[in-house]
Design a protein around this motif. Structure first.
Motif, PDB file in Angstrom:
ATOM      1  N   CYS A  49      33.382  24.870  44.539  1.00 37.82           N
ATOM      2  CA  CYS A  49      32.498  25.343  43.463  1.00 37.82           C
ATOM      3  C   CYS A  49      32.317  24.258  42.406  1.00 37.82           C
ATOM      4  O   CYS A  49      31.204  24.009  41.935  1.00 37.82           O
ATOM      5  CB  CYS A  49      33.083  26.595  42.809  1.00 37.82           C
ATOM      6  SG  CYS A  49      32.691  28.134  43.631  1.00 37.82           S
ATOM      7  N   MET A  50      33.433  23.621  42.020  1.00 35.42           N
ATOM      8  CA  MET A  50      33.374  22.591  40.991  1.00 35.42           C
ATOM      9  C   MET A  50      32.531  21.404  41.439  1.00 35.42           C
ATOM     10  O   MET A  50      31.696  20.900  40.684  1.00 35.42           O
ATOM     11  CB  MET A  50      34.781  22.137  40.634  1.00 35.42           C
ATOM     12  CG  MET A  50      34.829  21.036  39.577  1.00 35.42           C
ATOM     13  SD  MET A  50      34.095  21.559  37.994  1.00 35.42           S
ATOM     14  CE  MET A  50      35.435  22.571  37.342  1.00 35.42           C
ATOM     15  N   LEU A  51      32.717  20.955  42.673  1.00 37.31           N
ATOM     16  CA  LEU A  51      31.945  19.811  43.157  1.00 37.31           C
ATOM     17  C   LEU A  51      30.457  20.152  43.229  1.00 37.31           C
ATOM     18  O   LEU A  51      29.601  19.331  42.872  1.00 37.31           O
ATOM     19  CB  LEU A  51      32.458  19.375  44.527  1.00 37.31           C
ATOM     20  CG  LEU A  51      31.922  18.034  45.041  1.00 37.31           C
ATOM     21  CD1 LEU A  51      32.248  16.903  44.065  1.00 37.31           C
ATOM     22  CD2 LEU A  51      32.454  17.720  46.428  1.00 37.31           C
ATOM     23  N   ALA A  52      30.155  21.378  43.653  1.00 33.78           N
ATOM     24  CA  ALA A  52      28.754  21.808  43.705  1.00 33.78           C
ATOM     25  C   ALA A  52      28.138  21.809  42.309  1.00 33.78           C
ATOM     26  O   ALA A  52      26.982  21.413  42.121  1.00 33.78           O
ATOM     27  CB  ALA A  52      28.646  23.193  44.332  1.00 33.78           C
ATOM     28  N   ARG A  53      28.905  22.243  41.327  1.00 39.07           N
ATOM     29  CA  ARG A  53      28.418  22.260  39.941  1.00 39.07           C
ATOM     30  C   ARG A  53      28.202  20.840  39.414  1.00 39.07           C
ATOM     31  O   ARG A  53      27.224  20.570  38.704  1.00 39.07           O
ATOM     32  CB  ARG A  53      29.403  23.005  39.049  1.00 39.07           C
ATOM     33  CG  ARG A  53      29.337  24.513  39.184  1.00 39.07           C
ATOM     34  CD  ARG A  53      28.035  25.041  38.626  1.00 39.07           C
ATOM     35  NE  ARG A  53      28.026  26.489  38.496  1.00 39.07           N
ATOM     36  CZ  ARG A  53      27.052  27.177  37.904  1.00 39.07           C
ATOM     37  NH1 ARG A  53      26.009  26.548  37.401  1.00 39.07           N
ATOM     38  NH2 ARG A  53      27.114  28.485  37.820  1.00 39.07           N
TER      39      ARG A  53
END
Length: 721
Positions: A49-53
């Motif tokens: 999720c963090m990398l996608a954000r």
């Protein structure tokens, strides 16, 4: 109703893209891309999720404090795991300039002021100047920025993720909108997509082709951001040596080279011509070369090139150029064969100069007054007919299917390979439509079956079939089929440049390309017009002459409403006063039920209340009468865009396209009576002693505006324009 985005939608899009790349594009990946995907697959959901954000962000540096999202319960733990997997890193000394550029101006000033021996600077200086000062100062003192580095992470989307997006979309985006937003807009129901699309396909056959297209797209974005000739020269040398594999890549390279040539020709002509010579099979580049070589006196080279083009032209547009240039420059003739063709189709039409802002409307009204049916067609007519005839071959039974749901424009048309790849199906389709009823039936069936499906060639609307039907019913079937075949063979040459208007009269059609004084035909227009004529259609070049019509009819309009144009407000009353040659020839007014409550302050202003309009007709009941009243006249109002805008909006709600020449008595009063303190209708009426006894009632205001119009005309001693 607005659709809700799914939970963790950025992660969902991230996984959707990675799944596509893993399943369909492994042959297009380097080892670093494969390793990247493997690392992603070992991460927990929070870290993904963090990398996608992070990848949804635009800047090169992302401040960790800003990475707080509802779906990520432990952001710093997720960042720690991403760093441990070496998927993201913190900036270092080599990134000090980007870091300083990322800081706000107050933060820059504070950082400089905290130094033991701060450099000289002014707080009022522009941020760009402060960045330059800080970059020079900290270059020798990088340790002074160490405390900032761990507050940021580098957004390395360009290294991996951007390439994956490109493999999916086929094009890189510039500015604030990245391709991941396409998924968001799809989920919101904003972006048109192929609803029936089931399987996504790779758009490239080899890694060499994919990387060639990707590299050229990156150079395209670089060109958009170049600031000076030094940067352009570096880019030009890089672009010259960049290999272009495939039709689309070569076209993009040629386009970029021509742009760079135009930017560099004044400052570095030698490099500019190297850039131009790097173009391959490009008509625009060849035309530029011929013009420039002729200007430099290399006439024998030019003549040879022109003769070669005429013998074997790249495009019809280039052929017209070569034919015209050879005739004028070498054969000393003022007219080429094309010029003769244009002269034979030219007709003069006298149009009232009030149509200067919309010359096509002037010509349309000219024919409408003669009892002929006129349609605004230009490119939409032929694009819609072409798509509706060949829908099956373009979108369903095609050897080049769309790569994914976002591809709504047929790949075969991009590469001009439609007829080459499907000649037998195309010929069979045309043979099956060898009569007017058969062709019309096919078009209607396809329109009914595929209505509102996105196609990339035309936009669906309720009246899309009307001009197509009139064209089919009133044209020779042989002419229609021949031009459709020509479009299939040479779509890119015949996709645009079509005449502005189609006129239907006595069961026959002809086309008009409208040109106001000073307008010239573009090369693509010449190609399409000549092609239509060769198929048997009548095409005229309508050369407009302006004149002042002393018998103009002015419809002076006033409306009362429930409020401003925005916010769903409606008309409550309309008044129309018609003037011709200085005399009032007709008046008309009606109350209208707005189908919504009238606010108290509006009632106080106009005197119109809910009880007065409760039994009044609704707008649709009086629309036909209103259009009859306005027909053949000039729309006049005090602050015309208000009244015109409301009426246009109401008519569009009924599926009626409203278009009239218009005149504003506010604008004309300012011209005729300069220096007045106010140009409101009430103040002008008081100043000129106009008859306005019931202000803010439609007919009374329209009568006052009509008197004002007559005063303007008298003051200028001419018909008001």
């Amino acid at each position: 109703m607005k659709k809700e985005l799914p939970a963790k939608y950025y992660l969902a899009h991230f996984r959707e893209l990675l799944t596509f790349v893993s399943e369909k594009c492994m042959h297009l990946l380097e080892q670093k891309h494969i390793s990247f995907i493997s690392k992603i697959n070992t991460l927990d959901e929070q870290s993904q999720c963090m990398l996608a954000r992070i990848y949804s962000r635009k800047p090169y540096l992302v401040q960790t404090q800003s990475l707080n999202y509802e779906e990520i319960s432990s952001p710093y733990q997720a960042l720690f795991k991403l760093k441990a997997a070496k998927l993201i890193v913190e900036p270092s000394n080599k990134d000090h300039r980007q870091l300083l550029s990322h800081l706000t101006k107050p933060a820059l000033i504070e950082l400089l002021e905290k130094q033991e021996q701060p450099p000289l600077f002014k707080k009022s200086a522009a941020k760009s100047n402060l960045v330059e000062i800080a970059s020079s100062f900290f270059e020798s003192k990088p340790e002074c920025l160490a405390h900032l580095y761990n507050q940021y992470v580098i957004n390395n989307r360009e290294e991996y993720y951007e390439y994956f997006e490109f493999l999916y979309i086929g094009r890189l985006s510039a500015g604030d909108i990245n391709h991941q937003n396409r998924f968001v807009l799809r989920d919101l129901g904003v972006t048109p997509v192929r609803q029936e699309h089931s399987e996504s396909l790779s758009r490239f056959d080899s890694i060499e082709e994919a990387q060639s297209n990707y590299a050229l797209n990156r150079l395209r974005l670089t060109l958009k951001n170049t600031k000076d000739d030094n940067e352009r020269e570096v880019l030009a040398k890089q672009l010259i040596n960049e290999v272009a594999l495939g039709v689309i890549a070569q076209e993009l390279k040629n386009k970029l080279l021509v742009i760079l040539y135009k930017q560099l020709k004044a400052t570095n002509p030698t490099l500019a011509f190297d850039v131009l010579n790097a173009c391959e099979d490009d008509a625009q580049a060849l035309e530029i070369q011929i013009r420039e070589q002729y200007r430099q006196g290399n006439k024998q080279w030019v003549k040879k090139q022109l003769e070669q083009i005429i013998e074997n032209p790249l495009t019809d547009e280039l052929l017209y150029f070569a034919d015209d240039f050879l005739m004028r420059k070498f054969n000393k003739q003022t007219r080429s064969r094309l010029s003769e063709m244009l002269a034979s189709t030219r007709c003069i039409i006298e149009v009232d100069e009030l149509y200067r802002g919309d010359v096509e409307l002037g010509v349309s009204d000219h024919y409408t007054r003669q009892g002929k049916h006129v349609f605004y067609t230009e490119n939409t007519l032929w694009q819609s007919l072409f798509a509706l005839v060949f829908w099956q071959e373009l979108f369903i039974e095609t050897p080049t299917p769309p790569c994914n749901e976002f591809d709504i424009f047929p790949q075969a048309l991009k590469t001009d390979s439609f007829y080459l790849n499907q000649s037998s199906q195309i010929e069979a389709r045309l043979a099956a439509c060898n009569s007017t009823p058969k062709l019309l039936r096919l078009v209607c069936n396809h329109a009914a079956k595929y209505y509102e499906q996105p196609n990339g060639l035309f936009r669906w609307h309720p009246d899309v079939l009307k001009p197509v039907e009139m064209l089919i019913l009133n044209s020779p079937i042989t002419a229609l089929l021949q031009h459709l075949k020509n479009m299939a063979k040479n779509y890119r040459q015949l996709k645009d440049g079509y005449p502005d208007l189609m006129i239907v009269d006595s069961n026959a059609v002809h086309f008009e390309e409208v040109k106001a004084p000073g307008d010239k035909l573009k090369r693509n227009q010449l190609v399409s017009i000549d092609n239509l004529k060769s198929c048997g259609f009548i095409v005229n070049i309508a050369a407009v002459n302006w004149y002042v019509d002393p018998k103009r009819i002015y419809s002076v309009v006033d409306i009362e409403t429930t409020g401003g144009l925005k916010g769903g407000n409606r008309i409550t009353e309309i008044g129309v006063v018609k003037i011709q040659q200085g005399n009032i020839i007709d008046t008309w007014t009606t109350l209208i039920n707005p189908e919504r409550p009238i606010p108290r302050f509006i009632t106080k202003l106009t005197g119109i209340n809910d009880a007065m309009v409760s039994d009044a007709p609704i707008f649709s009941d009086i629309a036909s009468t209103l259009l009859d009243k306005l027909s053949g006249s000039i729309f006049v109002a005090h602050n015309v865009n208000f009244d015109y805008g409301f009426i246009k909006k109401e008519l569009e709600g009924l599926g009626i396209n409203f278009k009239m020449p218009k005149l504003c008595t506010v604008v004309e009063s300012r011209k005729a009576f300069k220096g007045l303190k106010s140009y409101s209708l009430g103040n002008l009426s008081a100043h000129f002693n106009l008859d306005l006894t019931n202000h803010h009632r439609a007919l009374d205001d329209a009568k006052a505006a009509a008197q004002l119009l007559l005063l303007v005309q008298q003051s200028t001693n001419r018909v008001c324009v």
